[in-house]
Scaffold this active site. Structure first.
Site, PDB file in Angstrom:
ATOM      1  N   LYS A  12     -10.271  -5.246  -5.073  1.00  0.00           N
ATOM      2  CA  LYS A  12     -11.054  -4.006  -5.148  1.00  0.00           C
ATOM      3  C   LYS A  12     -10.155  -2.827  -5.470  1.00  0.00           C
ATOM      4  O   LYS A  12     -10.529  -1.926  -6.190  1.00  0.00           O
ATOM      5  CB  LYS A  12     -11.721  -3.732  -3.792  1.00  0.00           C
ATOM      6  CG  LYS A  12     -12.895  -4.621  -3.481  1.00  0.00           C
ATOM      7  CD  LYS A  12     -13.267  -4.505  -1.998  1.00  0.00           C
ATOM      8  CE  LYS A  12     -13.436  -5.864  -1.371  1.00  0.00           C
ATOM      9  NZ  LYS A  12     -13.164  -5.917   0.066  1.00  0.00           N
ATOM     10  N   LYS A  34      -3.711 -10.149  -9.408  1.00  0.00           N
ATOM     11  CA  LYS A  34      -4.652 -10.657  -8.414  1.00  0.00           C
ATOM     12  C   LYS A  34      -5.920  -9.804  -8.432  1.00  0.00           C
ATOM     13  O   LYS A  34      -5.837  -8.577  -8.482  1.00  0.00           O
ATOM     14  CB  LYS A  34      -4.009 -10.575  -7.022  1.00  0.00           C
ATOM     15  CG  LYS A  34      -4.926 -10.995  -5.886  1.00  0.00           C
ATOM     16  CD  LYS A  34      -4.431 -10.497  -4.529  1.00  0.00           C
ATOM     17  CE  LYS A  34      -5.336  -9.425  -3.949  1.00  0.00           C
ATOM     18  NZ  LYS A  34      -6.235  -9.823  -2.884  1.00  0.00           N
ATOM     19  N   LYS A  36       0.830  -1.206   0.000  1.00  0.00           N
ATOM     20  CA  LYS A  36       0.000   0.000   0.000  1.00  0.00           C
ATOM     21  C   LYS A  36       0.867   1.260   0.000  1.00  0.00           C
ATOM     22  O   LYS A  36       0.571   2.215  -0.712  1.00  0.00           O
ATOM     23  CB  LYS A  36      -0.959  -0.014   1.199  1.00  0.00           C
ATOM     24  CG  LYS A  36      -2.119  -0.963   0.963  1.00  0.00           C
ATOM     25  CD  LYS A  36      -3.070  -1.098   2.122  1.00  0.00           C
ATOM     26  CE  LYS A  36      -4.111  -2.163   1.816  1.00  0.00           C
ATOM     27  NZ  LYS A  36      -4.707  -2.750   3.025  1.00  0.00           N
TER      28      LYS A  36
HETATM   29  P1  ADP Z   1      -9.464  -6.881  -1.787  1.00  0.00           P
HETATM   30  O1  ADP Z   1      -8.063  -7.268  -2.173  1.00  0.00           O
HETATM   31  O2  ADP Z   1     -10.383  -6.917  -2.961  1.00  0.00           O
HETATM   32  O3  ADP Z   1      -9.541  -5.570  -1.038  1.00  0.00           O
HETATM   33  P2  ADP Z   1      -9.892  -8.065   0.795  1.00  0.00           P
HETATM   34  O4  ADP Z   1      -8.498  -7.708   1.193  1.00  0.00           O
HETATM   35  O5  ADP Z   1     -11.035  -7.320   1.396  1.00  0.00           O
HETATM   36  O6  ADP Z   1      -9.986  -7.997  -0.801  1.00  0.00           O
HETATM   37  O7  ADP Z   1     -10.082  -9.611   1.032  1.00  0.00           O
HETATM   38  C1  ADP Z   1     -11.164 -10.261   1.658  1.00  0.00           C
HETATM   39  C2  ADP Z   1     -10.909 -11.763   1.622  1.00  0.00           C
HETATM   40  O8  ADP Z   1     -10.942 -12.228   0.268  1.00  0.00           O
HETATM   41  C3  ADP Z   1      -9.536 -12.152   2.159  1.00  0.00           C
HETATM   42  O9  ADP Z   1      -9.635 -13.382   2.848  1.00  0.00           O
HETATM   43  C4  ADP Z   1      -8.711 -12.295   0.940  1.00  0.00           C
HETATM   44  O10 ADP Z   1      -7.628 -13.175   1.115  1.00  0.00           O
HETATM   45  C5  ADP Z   1      -9.713 -12.858  -0.061  1.00  0.00           C
HETATM   46  N1  ADP Z   1      -9.340 -12.466  -1.424  1.00  0.00           N
HETATM   47  C6  ADP Z   1      -9.327 -11.197  -1.915  1.00  0.00           C
HETATM   48  N2  ADP Z   1      -8.936 -11.193  -3.205  1.00  0.00           N
HETATM   49  C7  ADP Z   1      -8.683 -12.490  -3.529  1.00  0.00           C
HETATM   50  C8  ADP Z   1      -8.258 -13.129  -4.731  1.00  0.00           C
HETATM   51  N3  ADP Z   1      -8.034 -12.464  -5.846  1.00  0.00           N
HETATM   52  N4  ADP Z   1      -8.096 -14.474  -4.694  1.00  0.00           N
HETATM   53  C9  ADP Z   1      -8.341 -15.184  -3.566  1.00  0.00           C
HETATM   54  N5  ADP Z   1      -8.759 -14.628  -2.411  1.00  0.00           N
HETATM   55  C10 ADP Z   1      -8.932 -13.300  -2.379  1.00  0.00           C
END
Ligand code: ADP
Ligand code: TRP
Length: 320
Positions: A192, A189, A110
């Site tokens: 959001k 990956k 970040k």
């Molecule tokens: P983002 O990266 O979209 O902000 P979060 O950090 O809120 O997502 O993640 C919420 C949950 O979803 C976590 O357990 C995270 O490991 C899982 N997750 C998020 N993106 C992925 C992805 N591309 N593949 C697998 N798991 C994911």
């Protein structure tokens, strides 16, 4: 066995969230006592719009319930309704070496992206450790990107137990290898924060357009494609329907399958996969009192347990 996980209300939930975290969490509710929450305190490190947080929080509740979180089997609440976690986070922070937090990839990523770091963002894993430890959690289902945070939690729990005597359960991450990192429409990956998501409950036309817009190479449909497994649409199809994905991978490899037809298949498969959940979500959205009731009841149950464990930690550390 107690299972616990959380998800931030920082934007619309997507296929990475669903296959990486929500579906495994929903499956685990059959195997133990499941505790799932909406991490609205955590979302404060990256989202500063109050109305948006409120809306996203309700959306996460609707999404998770629509996807199969069963309030009869799982405790489901909003993080800030159990404020004891912030008290424990302080206690844990006094045993957390700076270096441990400085090494966290998610923090470093970040900062590298230009976000000017605040203390909350730096201390994020300590609050996450408090979330996990205050419920005596054994297993934490998450996507691969959260593995390090669970390891930090383990380190902190072990340190506290060594310093003040056995207090916390040392938890384990549970990561499904097949869906540990779902790719986004740009190949990175899915996240959001990268603007590359396919939303679980995206609007039909817009989602079709996003999927049809996935960039492919210029080879003709007839050409065999020995690298079919690297194709993004194939990878996503395999995440949603593994057998169908494998079948299309072979078709693409052999030659004769055009990218347009492949993307169309991906859209249709996605749309049909979430159709039952979409219908459930519409019902829930028409009955928000029920949804708020679920979160309230969940918070009451969660708080009861959190209070007990916090008291144990206070006794151990001489606060009481
Ligand atoms: P983002 O990266 O979209 O902000 P979060 O950090 O809120 O997502 O993640 C919420 C949950 O979803 C976590 O357990 C995270 O490991 C899982 N997750 C998020 N993106 C992925 C992805 N591309 N593949 C697998 N798991 C994911
Ligand atoms: N940091 C997690 C994420 O972004 C959300 C989260 C907060 C969490 N507290 C947690 C996940 C406790 C598991 C356990 O995805």
């Amino acid at each position: 066995m107690r299972i616990l996980s959380g998800i931030q209300p920082s934007g619309a939930l997507h296929l990475g969230n669903y296959f990486g975290m929500m579906r495994p969490a929903i499956e685990l509710q059959e195997q133990g006592e499941a505790f799932y929450f909406i991490a609205n305190y955590h979302s404060m490190t990256s989202l500063y719009d109050a109305a948006e947080r409120r809306k996203n929080t309700l959306d996460v509740a609707l999404d998770f319930l629509a996807c199969g979180l069963d309030p009869q089997k799982s405790v489901f609440w909003r993080q800030s309704d159990v404020p004891e976690v912030t008290e424990l986070a302080w206690m844990l922070s006094t045993l957390t070496p700076m270096g441990l937090l400085e090494r966290c990839h998610s923090y470093k990523d970040k900062v590298a992206k230009g976000i000017s770091p605040n203390h909350g963002l730096f201390a994020y894993p300590v609050l996450m450790a408090a979330d996990i430890l205050i419920f005596d959690s054994n297993v934490v289902p998450v996507g691969r990107d959260q593995k390090q945070h669970v390891e930090v939690t383990r380190d902190i729990a072990i340190k506290f137990n060594e310093q003040y005597g056995p207090t916390f359960v040392v938890p384990e991450p549970r990561i499904r290898d097949d869906v540990a990192a779902v790719p986004g429409i740009d190949g990175q990956k899915m996240s959001k924060s990268y603007g590359n998501t396919i939303e679980i409950f995206g609007e039909e036309k817009a989602t079709r357009k996003r999927i049809m817009g996935i960039v492919m190479d210029s080879r003709t449909p007839q050409e065999p494609k020995p690298d079919a497994d690297k194709n993004l649409a194939i990878q996503l199809l395999k995440v949603i329907r593994p057998a169908l994905g494998a079948e299309y991978e072979e078709k693409l490899r052999a030659g004769g399958l055009g990218y347009g037809d492949l993307k169309k298949k991906l859209f249709e498969t996605y749309w049909e996969y979430f159709a039952p959940a979409r219908a459930r979500r519409a019902e829930l959205a028409a009955n928000l009192d029920h949804v708020h009731g679920v979160l309230r009841a969940g918070a009451a149950r969660a708080r009861e347990l959190a209070t007990t464990v916090l008291q144990r930690a206070k006794l151990a550390s001489g606060l009481e």
